[in-house]
Design an enzyme around this catalytic site. Structure first.
Site, mmCIF file in Angstrom:
data_model
loop_
_atom_site.group_PDB
_atom_site.id
_atom_site.type_symbol
_atom_site.label_atom_id
_atom_site.label_comp_id
_atom_site.label_asym_id
_atom_site.label_seq_id
_atom_site.Cartn_x
_atom_site.Cartn_y
_atom_site.Cartn_z
ATOM 1 N N GLY A 49 4.806 -6.334 5.695
ATOM 2 C CA GLY A 49 4.118 -5.409 6.583
ATOM 3 C C GLY A 49 2.657 -5.345 6.220
ATOM 4 O O GLY A 49 2.256 -5.778 5.125
ATOM 5 N N ASN A 50 1.855 -4.839 7.131
ATOM 6 C CA ASN A 50 0.427 -4.704 6.860
ATOM 7 C C ASN A 50 -0.212 -3.712 7.810
ATOM 8 O O ASN A 50 0.247 -3.510 8.930
ATOM 9 C CB ASN A 50 -0.277 -6.068 6.961
ATOM 10 C CG ASN A 50 0.155 -6.833 8.201
ATOM 11 O OD1 ASN A 50 -0.208 -6.470 9.310
ATOM 12 N ND2 ASN A 50 0.962 -7.881 8.019
ATOM 13 N N GLY A 70 0.401 -11.295 1.142
ATOM 14 C CA GLY A 70 1.395 -11.513 0.096
ATOM 15 C C GLY A 70 1.176 -10.750 -1.195
ATOM 16 O O GLY A 70 1.868 -11.010 -2.184
ATOM 17 N N SER A 129 -1.516 -12.884 6.884
ATOM 18 C CA SER A 129 -1.295 -14.003 7.812
ATOM 19 C C SER A 129 -1.272 -13.541 9.261
ATOM 20 O O SER A 129 -1.415 -14.346 10.171
ATOM 21 C CB SER A 129 0.006 -14.728 7.449
ATOM 22 O OG SER A 129 1.085 -13.826 7.481
ATOM 23 N N ASP A 130 -1.108 -12.246 9.494
ATOM 24 C CA ASP A 130 -1.101 -11.709 10.853
ATOM 25 C C ASP A 130 -2.480 -11.252 11.315
ATOM 26 O O ASP A 130 -2.600 -10.572 12.346
ATOM 27 C CB ASP A 130 -0.125 -10.525 10.936
ATOM 28 C CG ASP A 130 1.303 -10.949 10.610
ATOM 29 O OD1 ASP A 130 1.805 -11.839 11.309
ATOM 30 O OD2 ASP A 130 1.886 -10.405 9.663
ATOM 31 N N HIS A 186 8.422 -5.009 9.381
ATOM 32 C CA HIS A 186 9.740 -5.536 9.723
ATOM 33 C C HIS A 186 10.763 -4.442 9.432
ATOM 34 O O HIS A 186 11.800 -4.706 8.818
ATOM 35 C CB HIS A 186 10.051 -6.804 8.920
ATOM 36 C CG HIS A 186 9.294 -8.010 9.351
ATOM 37 N ND1 HIS A 186 9.863 -9.241 9.528
ATOM 38 C CD2 HIS A 186 7.992 -8.171 9.684
ATOM 39 C CE1 HIS A 186 8.943 -10.125 9.919
ATOM 40 N NE2 HIS A 186 7.795 -9.502 10.007
ATOM 41 N N ASP A 210 8.832 12.728 23.249
ATOM 42 C CA ASP A 210 7.702 13.406 22.590
ATOM 43 C C ASP A 210 6.550 12.423 22.346
ATOM 44 O O ASP A 210 5.420 12.848 22.100
ATOM 45 C CB ASP A 210 8.136 13.983 21.233
ATOM 46 C CG ASP A 210 8.889 15.299 21.370
ATOM 47 O OD1 ASP A 210 8.690 15.996 22.375
ATOM 48 O OD2 ASP A 210 9.676 15.629 20.459
ATOM 49 N N HIS A 253 10.876 -11.115 16.622
ATOM 50 C CA HIS A 253 10.023 -10.890 15.476
ATOM 51 C C HIS A 253 10.210 -9.444 14.977
ATOM 52 O O HIS A 253 11.195 -9.172 14.301
ATOM 53 C CB HIS A 253 8.582 -11.223 15.852
ATOM 54 C CG HIS A 253 7.620 -11.273 14.706
ATOM 55 N ND1 HIS A 253 6.372 -11.819 14.793
ATOM 56 C CD2 HIS A 253 7.723 -10.811 13.438
ATOM 57 C CE1 HIS A 253 5.765 -11.716 13.636
ATOM 58 N NE2 HIS A 253 6.561 -11.111 12.802
ATOM 59 N N TYR A 292 1.442 21.728 21.602
ATOM 60 C CA TYR A 292 2.045 21.415 20.305
ATOM 61 C C TYR A 292 0.930 21.239 19.285
ATOM 62 O O TYR A 292 -0.099 20.661 19.579
ATOM 63 C CB TYR A 292 2.864 20.123 20.407
ATOM 64 C CG TYR A 292 3.612 19.785 19.145
ATOM 65 C CD1 TYR A 292 4.916 20.214 18.948
ATOM 66 C CD2 TYR A 292 2.997 19.048 18.142
ATOM 67 C CE1 TYR A 292 5.602 19.910 17.781
ATOM 68 C CE2 TYR A 292 3.675 18.743 16.967
ATOM 69 C CZ TYR A 292 4.975 19.180 16.797
ATOM 70 O OH TYR A 292 5.642 18.884 15.636
#
Lengths: 232, 232, 232, 232
Positions: free
Chosen positions: C29-30, C47, C76-77, C98, C121, C172, C230
């Site tokens: 994740g990033n 990484g 890498s994304d 992910h 919501d 993905h 809210y």
């Protein structure tokens, strides 16, 4: 100092393992520890939160269910423990939980099928589910009858309590036992993880076959019996 | 000071990752770390709780399964590790767990289908499930045969142990490996999360197609091979 | 002192929320944080384990994907982030994970149906799932094309990125965004919990209807729009 | 010092239990604590993260929903709480959460069937699910109407709020209550675990029968009523 302090301490420590292992919500579970020579067991007091427990709060009860020492009321399941201690001479600890997956199988009134070696490492048969009791037994001395329902289920299936240390009570939840309270707690955690794995296995494949007999024997005998080679 | 201290330390640290990553209950798992020059590996002692482990308790075993150093009995799965080290020259660590979702797939005797890029980031094929062994293999040298069952499964599917670093043993549970014990532990965690995602994917959509080949290649090659561009 | 320190700090803090919220395993994740005036964003290096991150390790990249400052290789994304920042002028943060349930829906290539107010919501439509890309896009500039695939999916469904701040990329995993990186992380956690609830809802009842329109509008407008009431 | 400090403290402590028990993500839940003599309740301020709460931030509201003391805006669900306090004279606390399994059942618009003793320990009937409101009620004073929807559901099923302390609002999520805010929080945790067990039970066995009446009465009366023998 109480002459029951050793089983109070053992019962206390074993009870405290239940929330740590994720096996109980609030007070939905209890452990007892027996001293066979003294003919008594120490058990969790009823409805007392785990964080408020101390060894001294454990209630001492004999194998007929009479309180021998202790100011608090013992677990409402005490008579079930008493019956099992009275009839099964080689057990030293009993655990009752409402652990999530074990309870779901109990509510389904199904035995947990033996699908893999995690199961076979601990017992060679399906984890039995005792049928719900009839109305008369329930309306009578319910917790006392629960003990007999457990024993009768093993008997009818031809199982020994020394080999099969766990059961589901239909519509209710798991009971486990062992030579020591630690072993009984261990068995509760094993039952819960085996119950989760069996549930997932059937979801992944509807027609999954049970474990072949040779593999059952191999894994069980690795850990148990005269030629075991697991552990130190 | 033992000349095996470096692999004892590596095996110890890798073993301690298993409970931290939620991959084991009690002692249901083990990691080994090999020294190829010395021709031995360090492995968890059998049945010892993780909280009682120390580097010095790791047992040193050669690639034929003989204990070389150590007072404790090595893991009951030691011969499986030995066989794999003996035949796969480029691996430095092996892990065996009974992690929940991986074990459920193994009990279902199904390969884990490649459904997404989380899977393709690590291997380009379904995670293979070796069939349960036949009765003869089980009754014979069981753990030794488990190693051969793993190798034969990869061979029959035309897979390389250098590319596919994980497998399920049918009715049993996952084994993973890698160039280092850390990588083997990493692979065990990847297998478990991919196993959970694949299970959920099939629940959400029964007829879900596998990943298209171009996407498999793309993700695998981002992380592996000559043109990888993932990591530092 | 870098003139990008504020977005490095913001990106660092937002990245560290991902493991805390249970949304990532290892480095899967990033998060990035943009400064619109400077025309750049700070993003996680590729990484690098979360426990090794520091604000100074965040890489500074412009909206065409060129590294502007930083010694490490960016995620890498990165090109996917760059494309979205370039075309969506009002977003300040992007997250890719992910996460388990979100990824399972993405692997199923299904939109997540709007079944309840927890969903409403946050958005008034199903959480869209962009179809997997064709082979040409994948073999070409893959991460760049992923950004266009996301934009095209919203466009074809007539959705605004200012109202729908989350998407699944088929096969993905989820991407989310928002005016700030914190909001983008919040959206990732919302997507994951909504994904789990929708999965369970369909398991409990196969033919469950979607939420009625009046209830969708009511809940969305409680939290968003001119008459929201809210929060503080 | 505010004369409402005791209910602010009680509401604060009860609110802080929700994240601890895993019943809320972010701010998706609220607890209130009433003082019947003063005719007011203390409730969580809207949208304030749990980690930022203090007793003094709890807003004091009367049973018609008017803010009596406090600088912050009360929970957007305040009018639902007010209606229930106004009509149910014996309750002292109310909880609303979007806990995962409870919400999934609410989204399915199904009552949670009584399958076991974990359920029967707390109530003797299925956990009711109020139908979603009609468009007019939703577009009108929505939160106010939610309170009436809850009351009407119990009434139509002939249930007493003193015996059944929990409900699902269809398409929305659970509400629970009790004589004290602590009891109401306890009920929210019970509902969530019973919801998970019932979900699993139906997955394990499609045609599972409900609990027999004698067992329902036995377990409920162990914990409640004149002859209860659970607790101290």
């Amino acid at each position: 100092m109480s002459k029951y302090q050793h089983i109070q301490q053992a019962a206390y420590e074993a009870n405290m393992q239940l929330p740590k292992l994720g096996l109980v919500l609030f007070t939905f579970g209890n452990v007892s520890a027996a001293d066979r020579d003294l003919g008594v067991f120490a058990i969790k007091p009823s409805g007392v939160p785990y964080e408020d427990l101390t060894p001294g709060k454990m209630v001492i009860v004999d194998f007929d269910g009479n309180t021998v020492e202790g100011k608090l009321r013992p677990s409402s399941d005490t008579l079930t423990h008493a019956v099992l201690y009275k009839h099964w001479e080689k057990i030293g600890g009993i655990v009752h939980t409402h652990s999530t997956y074990g309870t779901a199988w109990a509510q389904s009134q199904r035995d947990i099928p033996i699908f893999g070696t995690t199961h076979a490492d601990h017992l060679t048969v399906d984890i039995p589910c005792a049928p719900p009791m009839n109305d008369e037994m329930i309306k009578g001395n319910y917790e006392y009858q629960t003990g007999f329902q457990i024993m009768e289920c093993l008997e009818q299936k031809g199982l020994s309590y020394e080999e099969v240390e766990m059961i589901l009570v239909g519509n209710h939840a798991p009971f486990t036992w062992g030579k020591t309270p630690e072993k009984a707690v261990y068995n509760s955690a094993v039952l819960e993880t085996v119950a989760q794995m069996a549930y997932l296995t059937e979801q992944i494949r509807k027609d999954v076959p049970k474990l072949q007999d040779s593999l059952i024997r191999k894994h069980y005998e690795r850990k148990h019996g005269p030629h075991s080679y697991y552990g130190q």
